[in-house]
Every structure is written in C-alpha cells, then in structure tokens.
Design an enzyme around this catalytic site. Structure first.
Site, PDB file in Angstrom:
ATOM      1  N   CYS A 162      -4.860  12.416  -0.779  1.00  0.00           N
ATOM      2  CA  CYS A 162      -3.587  11.861  -0.341  1.00  0.00           C
ATOM      3  C   CYS A 162      -3.030  12.681   0.818  1.00  0.00           C
ATOM      4  O   CYS A 162      -3.608  12.717   1.894  1.00  0.00           O
ATOM      5  CB  CYS A 162      -2.617  11.792  -1.518  1.00  0.00           C
ATOM      6  SG  CYS A 162      -1.012  11.038  -1.133  1.00  0.00           S
ATOM      7  N   ASP A 210      -4.006   0.058  -2.552  1.00  0.00           N
ATOM      8  CA  ASP A 210      -3.384   1.249  -1.979  1.00  0.00           C
ATOM      9  C   ASP A 210      -2.406   0.820  -0.901  1.00  0.00           C
ATOM     10  O   ASP A 210      -2.811   0.431   0.196  1.00  0.00           O
ATOM     11  CB  ASP A 210      -4.459   2.172  -1.395  1.00  0.00           C
ATOM     12  CG  ASP A 210      -3.920   3.550  -1.046  1.00  0.00           C
ATOM     13  OD1 ASP A 210      -2.702   3.669  -0.794  1.00  0.00           O
ATOM     14  OD2 ASP A 210      -4.720   4.513  -1.017  1.00  0.00           O
ATOM     15  N   HIS A 242      -4.172   3.941  -5.701  1.00  0.00           N
ATOM     16  CA  HIS A 242      -3.981   5.195  -4.970  1.00  0.00           C
ATOM     17  C   HIS A 242      -3.863   6.363  -5.948  1.00  0.00           C
ATOM     18  O   HIS A 242      -3.141   6.283  -6.939  1.00  0.00           O
ATOM     19  CB  HIS A 242      -2.704   5.106  -4.123  1.00  0.00           C
ATOM     20  CG  HIS A 242      -2.460   6.339  -3.303  1.00  0.00           C
ATOM     21  ND1 HIS A 242      -2.972   6.495  -2.040  1.00  0.00           N
ATOM     22  CD2 HIS A 242      -1.775   7.466  -3.577  1.00  0.00           C
ATOM     23  CE1 HIS A 242      -2.600   7.676  -1.566  1.00  0.00           C
ATOM     24  NE2 HIS A 242      -1.870   8.277  -2.482  1.00  0.00           N
TER      25      HIS A 242
END
Length: 274
Positions: A162, A210, A242
C-alpha cells in the site's frame, strides 16, 4: 483530521491478525524505530555483518508493529537468507501501539488505542500528511545506515505494501534500488512510475477490488512500465480486496491463497533478479 482517511491508511481500522510469534527485534536507526528480521542461520550475529543483499520492507499504514508485517518480514528473511529492514516510515505518528497481545482480542482484530493519554492519540491515522517531503528523508537515513552497516556494495531490494509501495517505486526511480515488489500500491503518480527505466525490475501484486488502484489505473501503470523498458510483471488475484497480502482474513480461502502466492512470487522475484 482523520475523517477523510482511506481505511487502508488509518491504523484505527481493525485488522485480522495472523497466528505466529515474530522473532525479529526493533532497534533505533538515527532515531527511527526499525524492525530487523534475520534468517535463522544469522540469529545473534552482528547487525553490521557484511552481506551481499538486504531487503527494505516498507509497510502500509498500520506500521511496523502490526504482527502480520513482522511475520512477513521474518518469512522473507528465512526464505531469502538475508536481513529484512522494516523502518517506521511514520516516525511514530501513525502506528499501532507497541507490545500488541493478539490474545487480548477475542475476534483477533486490533483496534487503535483509545488511550487519550497516548502521545500519538491526536495523530491517529495519517493525521500528519506523510508526503514525500516527510517520508523521503526518513528513508534516506535508513539507506545510509544500510550502506554504512553492510557495505557500499550491498544490493538493496524493496518490498512495499500500500503506502510503502509508492516509496519502493520512488527509490527505484531515484536509482537507490533496482529490484522491487509492490503489493496493492497506493497514492503514486505516473510521473513517479515514468522515472523507472531499463535495468529496473518491478513485480506488482494487485487486488481484484481496489478503489485506490482500480483496473484502469493499474493498466495505465503497466503501459508506462512497458514504454520505459522496465522488466515487469503484474498479477491480479480474484476474490481479493485492497490489503489482502498483509491484512487479509486467512479464514477466507481466496484471501489466504492470494496472500501465499503473492509472498512466494515476491521470493521468486528477488531470487531471480536481486
């Protein structure tokens, strides 16, 4: 200030906690708390032992005290037979509390501390903007320490999740590292991707669902990588969201298998290219 945060960047977001006991240690590097995982054969050796490669592990918003991140770092160390360096990119301003005891949470999720006396209480999530002008200097200190400790010739690989994925790409674009793996990377821009070029090796492991890296943006990233001559691969896992590779619910088979395949893929990528 935190009400506009995306859940992936807010440590108050509950996270599934994986089973296992981390075996690394946290040291301070230029005032930056850093988790270091060593392969079993090097346990107890000097942190300044000269080796030929290390992996810089850059976390998502939950930071270096998320047990899952520590367990991943330990596994990378064991599989790649090298040290894993996982610095606190947020300088203590966006992290889970230390000394987490998963057994205290019957549903195996960890909420952010509600202790209003905690000096970080007002800085929950990314309340302080962590843009490159804040994060880059932190990573510069860590990279300098790596070269001083392991030798100027040490090869540095980067794996990011991320938030950390963006900074793996920034380090690649700046010529600091040549081999990287990014898992559901977030908040990067195409100018940063465009600075990667021939000689760079990048693997992307992405989620099917996502909202930070939707399919059209991922495909645009792949187009830029192709134009600039990067050696790259991109894998998307169905049934995932995600954060699956570091905060996925392993009781869901699709999530568990995707996390495992992404990990093995990263190990293979570093084994082949670093």
């Amino acid at each position: 200030m935190t009400e506009h945060l995306h859940p992936c960047c807010d440590p108050s977001t509950p996270s599934a906690i994986w089973e296992g006991t981390p075996s690394g240690e946290v040291i301070e590097i230029s005032g930056i708390e850093t988790y270091i995982a060593k392969p079993p054969a090097l346990k107890g050796s000097s942190p300044t032992l000269k080796v030929d490669k290390v992996i810089l592990f850059l976390t998502e918003g939950h930071g270096i005290y998320l047990p899952n991140a520590q367990l991943l770092a330990d596994s990378f160390a064991s599989h790649l037979n090298c040290d894993i360096i996982m610095p606190d990119e947020f300088a203590g301003q966006a992290r889970l509390p230390k000394n987490i005891e998963p057994s205290l949470y019957p549903h195996k999720v960890i909420p952010w501390t509600e202790d209003k006396n905690d000096p970080n209480y007002d800085l929950r999530g990314l309340a302080v903007p962590h843009e490159p002008e804040v994060t880059d200097p932190i990573l510069e200190k860590i990279v300098s320490w790596i070269h001083e400790s392991y030798g100027q010739g040490v090869k540095i690989g980067g794996v990011g999740y991320c938030f950390g994925g963006r900074y793996v790409m920034r380090l690649m674009g700046a010529g600091v590292i040549d081999v990287g793996v990014v898992n559901h990377p977030s908040f990067f821009n195409m100018d940063e991707v465009g600075k990667l070029g021939r000689g760079k090796r990048l693997a992307i492991f992405a989620a099917e669902r996502d909202d930070i890296l939707p399919a059209e943006e991922r495909r645009g990233t792949e187009d830029v990588l192709t134009r600039t001559g990067v050696t790259w691969t991109s894998t998307v896992f169905s049934g995932t969201e995600h954060g699956f590779s570091v905060r996925g619910d392993l009781s869901i088979k699709e999530m568990r298998l995707a996390k495992e395949y992404a990990f093995r893929g990263a190990v293979q990528w570093f084994s082949d290219w670093l």
